[in-house]
Design a protein around this motif. Sequence first.
Motif, PDB file in Angstrom:
ATOM      1  N   ALA A  14       0.811  -1.230   0.000  1.00 16.79           N
ATOM      2  CA  ALA A  14       0.000   0.000   0.000  1.00 16.79           C
ATOM      3  C   ALA A  14       0.840   1.273   0.000  1.00 16.79           C
ATOM      4  O   ALA A  14       0.358   2.323   0.401  1.00 16.79           O
ATOM      5  CB  ALA A  14      -0.956  -0.018   1.186  1.00 16.79           C
ATOM      6  N   THR A  15       2.079   1.194  -0.474  1.00 19.60           N
ATOM      7  CA  THR A  15       2.894   2.422  -0.467  1.00 19.60           C
ATOM      8  C   THR A  15       2.589   3.316  -1.658  1.00 19.60           C
ATOM      9  O   THR A  15       3.012   4.459  -1.709  1.00 19.60           O
ATOM     10  CB  THR A  15       4.393   2.068  -0.470  1.00 19.60           C
ATOM     11  N   ARG A  16       1.901   2.781  -2.665  1.00 14.30           N
ATOM     12  CA  ARG A  16       1.525   3.614  -3.823  1.00 14.30           C
ATOM     13  C   ARG A  16       0.341   2.955  -4.522  1.00 14.30           C
ATOM     14  O   ARG A  16      -0.123   1.895  -4.116  1.00 14.30           O
ATOM     15  CB  ARG A  16       2.708   3.768  -4.782  1.00 14.30           C
ATOM     16  N   GLY A  17      -0.123   3.646  -5.578  1.00  9.80           N
ATOM     17  CA  GLY A  17      -1.134   3.062  -6.468  1.00  9.80           C
ATOM     18  C   GLY A  17      -2.431   2.695  -5.764  1.00  9.80           C
ATOM     19  O   GLY A  17      -2.925   3.407  -4.888  1.00  9.80           O
ATOM     20  N   ILE A  38       7.601  -3.786   0.333  1.00 13.81           N
ATOM     21  CA  ILE A  38       8.818  -4.584   0.345  1.00 13.81           C
ATOM     22  C   ILE A  38      10.061  -3.712   0.265  1.00 13.81           C
ATOM     23  O   ILE A  38      11.001  -3.906   1.012  1.00 13.81           O
ATOM     24  CB  ILE A  38       8.760  -5.700  -0.716  1.00 13.81           C
ATOM     25  N   SER A  39      10.038  -2.694  -0.614  1.00  9.71           N
ATOM     26  CA  SER A  39      11.250  -1.873  -0.755  1.00  9.71           C
ATOM     27  C   SER A  39      11.000  -0.378  -0.582  1.00  9.71           C
ATOM     28  O   SER A  39      11.951   0.391  -0.493  1.00  9.71           O
ATOM     29  CB  SER A  39      11.892  -2.136  -2.124  1.00  9.71           C
ATOM     30  N   SER A  40       9.728   0.043  -0.553  1.00  9.73           N
ATOM     31  CA  SER A  40       9.430   1.489  -0.516  1.00  9.73           C
ATOM     32  C   SER A  40       9.400   2.032   0.905  1.00  9.73           C
ATOM     33  O   SER A  40       8.368   2.537   1.367  1.00  9.73           O
ATOM     34  CB  SER A  40       8.084   1.757  -1.180  1.00  9.73           C
ATOM     35  N   GLY A  41      10.568   1.965   1.589  1.00 11.44           N
ATOM     36  CA  GLY A  41      10.645   2.430   2.981  1.00 11.44           C
ATOM     37  C   GLY A  41      10.276   3.893   3.141  1.00 11.44           C
ATOM     38  O   GLY A  41       9.569   4.257   4.077  1.00 11.44           O
ATOM     39  N   ASN A 152       1.334 -15.166 -17.524  1.00 10.11           N
ATOM     40  CA  ASN A 152       1.646 -15.373 -16.101  1.00 10.11           C
ATOM     41  C   ASN A 152       0.709 -14.542 -15.215  1.00 10.11           C
ATOM     42  O   ASN A 152       0.124 -15.047 -14.250  1.00 10.11           O
ATOM     43  CB  ASN A 152       3.124 -15.065 -15.806  1.00 10.11           C
ATOM     44  N   TYR A 153       0.552 -13.277 -15.579  1.00  5.94           N
ATOM     45  CA  TYR A 153      -0.285 -12.356 -14.793  1.00  5.94           C
ATOM     46  C   TYR A 153      -1.754 -12.805 -14.831  1.00  5.94           C
ATOM     47  O   TYR A 153      -2.422 -12.883 -13.791  1.00  5.94           O
ATOM     48  CB  TYR A 153      -0.124 -10.951 -15.373  1.00  5.94           C
ATOM     49  N   ALA A 154      -2.247 -13.122 -16.031  1.00  3.27           N
ATOM     50  CA  ALA A 154      -3.653 -13.545 -16.167  1.00  3.27           C
ATOM     51  C   ALA A 154      -3.909 -14.834 -15.382  1.00  3.27           C
ATOM     52  O   ALA A 154      -4.954 -14.973 -14.735  1.00  3.27           O
ATOM     53  CB  ALA A 154      -4.011 -13.733 -17.640  1.00  3.27           C
ATOM     54  N   GLU A 187      -4.861   3.939 -13.711  1.00  2.00           N
ATOM     55  CA  GLU A 187      -3.612   4.647 -13.998  1.00  2.00           C
ATOM     56  C   GLU A 187      -2.775   4.807 -12.725  1.00  2.00           C
ATOM     57  O   GLU A 187      -3.085   5.598 -11.852  1.00  2.00           O
ATOM     58  CB  GLU A 187      -3.943   5.981 -14.672  1.00  2.00           C
ATOM     59  N   THR A 188      -1.712   3.977 -12.645  1.00  2.00           N
ATOM     60  CA  THR A 188      -0.797   3.970 -11.492  1.00  2.00           C
ATOM     61  C   THR A 188       0.634   3.817 -12.018  1.00  2.00           C
ATOM     62  O   THR A 188       0.841   3.755 -13.234  1.00  2.00           O
ATOM     63  CB  THR A 188      -1.067   2.759 -10.561  1.00  2.00           C
ATOM     64  N   ALA A 189       1.587   3.679 -11.087  1.00  2.00           N
ATOM     65  CA  ALA A 189       2.993   3.489 -11.490  1.00  2.00           C
ATOM     66  C   ALA A 189       3.140   2.246 -12.367  1.00  2.00           C
ATOM     67  O   ALA A 189       3.972   2.196 -13.275  1.00  2.00           O
ATOM     68  CB  ALA A 189       3.857   3.359 -10.240  1.00  2.00           C
TER      69      ALA A 189
HETATM   70  P1  NAP Z   1       1.931  -0.656  -7.986  1.00  4.47           P
HETATM   71  O1  NAP Z   1       1.666   0.809  -8.161  1.00  4.47           O
HETATM   72  O2  NAP Z   1       3.097  -1.249  -8.705  1.00  4.47           O
HETATM   73  O3  NAP Z   1       2.094  -0.940  -6.409  1.00  4.47           O
HETATM   74  C1  NAP Z   1       2.360  -2.234  -5.965  1.00  4.47           C
HETATM   75  C2  NAP Z   1       2.496  -2.250  -4.455  1.00  4.47           C
HETATM   76  O4  NAP Z   1       2.735  -3.604  -4.063  1.00  4.47           O
HETATM   77  C3  NAP Z   1       3.649  -1.421  -3.929  1.00  4.47           C
HETATM   78  O5  NAP Z   1       3.292  -0.833  -2.700  1.00  4.47           O
HETATM   79  C4  NAP Z   1       4.737  -2.472  -3.694  1.00  4.47           C
HETATM   80  O6  NAP Z   1       5.647  -2.100  -2.674  1.00  4.47           O
HETATM   81  C5  NAP Z   1       3.918  -3.660  -3.257  1.00  4.47           C
HETATM   82  N1  NAP Z   1       4.566  -4.952  -3.455  1.00  4.47           N
HETATM   83  C6  NAP Z   1       5.048  -5.481  -4.604  1.00  4.47           C
HETATM   84  N2  NAP Z   1       5.577  -6.701  -4.367  1.00  4.47           N
HETATM   85  C7  NAP Z   1       5.384  -6.951  -3.040  1.00  4.47           C
HETATM   86  C8  NAP Z   1       5.691  -8.036  -2.182  1.00  4.47           C
HETATM   87  N3  NAP Z   1       6.301  -9.136  -2.626  1.00  4.47           N
HETATM   88  N4  NAP Z   1       5.354  -7.941  -0.872  1.00  4.47           N
HETATM   89  C9  NAP Z   1       4.734  -6.828  -0.388  1.00  4.47           C
HETATM   90  N5  NAP Z   1       4.423  -5.772  -1.152  1.00  4.47           N
HETATM   91  C10 NAP Z   1       4.748  -5.830  -2.455  1.00  4.47           C
HETATM   92  O7  NAP Z   1       0.668  -1.531  -8.381  1.00  4.47           O
HETATM   93  P2  NAP Z   1      -0.883  -1.095  -8.630  1.00  4.47           P
HETATM   94  O8  NAP Z   1      -1.029  -0.716 -10.046  1.00  4.47           O
HETATM   95  O9  NAP Z   1      -1.331  -0.194  -7.565  1.00  4.47           O
HETATM   96  O10 NAP Z   1      -1.590  -2.528  -8.484  1.00  4.47           O
HETATM   97  C11 NAP Z   1      -2.092  -3.002  -7.226  1.00  4.47           C
HETATM   98  C12 NAP Z   1      -2.859  -4.287  -7.463  1.00  4.47           C
HETATM   99  O11 NAP Z   1      -3.918  -4.047  -8.397  1.00  4.47           O
HETATM  100  C13 NAP Z   1      -2.013  -5.416  -8.050  1.00  4.47           C
HETATM  101  O12 NAP Z   1      -2.413  -6.646  -7.511  1.00  4.47           O
HETATM  102  C14 NAP Z   1      -2.352  -5.351  -9.529  1.00  4.47           C
HETATM  103  O13 NAP Z   1      -2.167  -6.586 -10.165  1.00  4.47           O
HETATM  104  C15 NAP Z   1      -3.831  -4.978  -9.469  1.00  4.47           C
HETATM  105  N6  NAP Z   1      -4.330  -4.364 -10.702  1.00  4.47           N
HETATM  106  C16 NAP Z   1      -3.795  -3.186 -11.169  1.00  4.47           C
HETATM  107  C17 NAP Z   1      -4.305  -2.633 -12.349  1.00  4.47           C
HETATM  108  C18 NAP Z   1      -3.795  -1.347 -12.917  1.00  4.47           C
HETATM  109  O14 NAP Z   1      -4.235  -0.968 -14.011  1.00  4.47           O
HETATM  110  N7  NAP Z   1      -2.913  -0.639 -12.240  1.00  4.47           N
HETATM  111  C19 NAP Z   1      -5.330  -3.297 -13.038  1.00  4.47           C
HETATM  112  C20 NAP Z   1      -5.830  -4.491 -12.531  1.00  4.47           C
HETATM  113  C21 NAP Z   1      -5.326  -4.994 -11.351  1.00  4.47           C
HETATM  114  P3  NAP Z   1       7.240  -1.926  -2.966  1.00  4.47           P
HETATM  115  O15 NAP Z   1       7.393  -0.705  -3.804  1.00  4.47           O
HETATM  116  O16 NAP Z   1       7.855  -1.795  -1.623  1.00  4.47           O
HETATM  117  O17 NAP Z   1       7.660  -3.151  -3.718  1.00  4.47           O
END
Ligand code: NAP
Length: 245
Positions: A14-17, A38-41, A152-154, A187-189
């Motif tokens: 939950a550090t972003r997105g 995991i890495s976003s301290g 893999n993701y799907a 729309e996220t990182a």
């Molecule tokens: P994001 O911006 O890349 O953020 C991912 C978050 O997960 C970061 O806080 C990251 O922290 C953390 N993370 C990654 N690997 C981890 C691990 N092994 N253990 C603990 N934390 C971990 O991703 P997002 O776009 O917000 O997506 C969030 C979720 O929504 C995901 O499950 C994604 O598949 C799903 N989703 C996203 C979209 C989209 O369009 N964005 C669409 C459909 C579904 P660190 O930086 O510390 O690694």
Amino acid sequence: MNLLEGKVAIVTGATRGIGKGILESFVAQGATVIFTYISSGSASEDLVNKYGDKVIGYQSDATDFDAAYKLVDDVMEKFGQIDIVVNNAGITKDNLLMRMSHEDWQKVIRVNLDSAFNLTKAVLRPMLKQRKGSIINITSIVGITGNAGQANYAASKAGMIGFTKSIAQELGSRNIRCNAIAPGFIETAMTEKLDQKVVEEWRNNIPLKRGGSPEDVANACLFLASDMASYITGQVVSVDGGLHM
Ligand code: NAP
């Protein structure tokens, strides 16, 4: 309205997105949120500075089974309850199957699918004792439709849907609900890395003509987490601007 007053939630990644959006909406509705990264301290510190004792940042790798138990034990020791779990942490490692490495297959399955198993399993005992709980798994429309270049993701996200429905059936009699949210193009990182031309095309294909925001997903998550959804379990709620109907 304070939909989550007095509730304790764990949100992974939950550090972003999207995760951050969920954390913020939960806190705004009165919950205390324990979040992982995991890495976003430094992003974690920013959240703690902003929300004070309403949030606790926890460095915990979602792929680590034992770490999930440690997290749950620590939260139970401090708060004595866990009402909501959001399995949100996820990654992509896109490639056509022809070029996809075994390592990238395994990494995505571990972070996206094993992680949901790990934390759900760990939280089971406290939720069974409480005789209540709401577990929300963040899947993707790609887990319903499939997507070229994301086998893999799907697969990981489709797995989450099967997991969600099974858990809902197993735990319904104990008043533990389990639902999934299937975001479309948010729309996220994670999506910033994409070619902007492709992004524009996607936006045009969406009936609501825009990408979603983390807040759009957070609103659905808030509803499923709250007692307003007390008769809803085993569902996959799409938050995709009408992309998949
Ligand atoms: P994001 O911006 O890349 O953020 C991912 C978050 O997960 C970061 O806080 C990251 O922290 C953390 N993370 C990654 N690997 C981890 C691990 N092994 N253990 C603990 N934390 C971990 O991703 P997002 O776009 O917000 O997506 C969030 C979720 O929504 C995901 O499950 C994604 O598949 C799903 N989703 C996203 C979209 C989209 O369009 N964005 C669409 C459909 C579904 P660190 O930086 O510390 O690694």
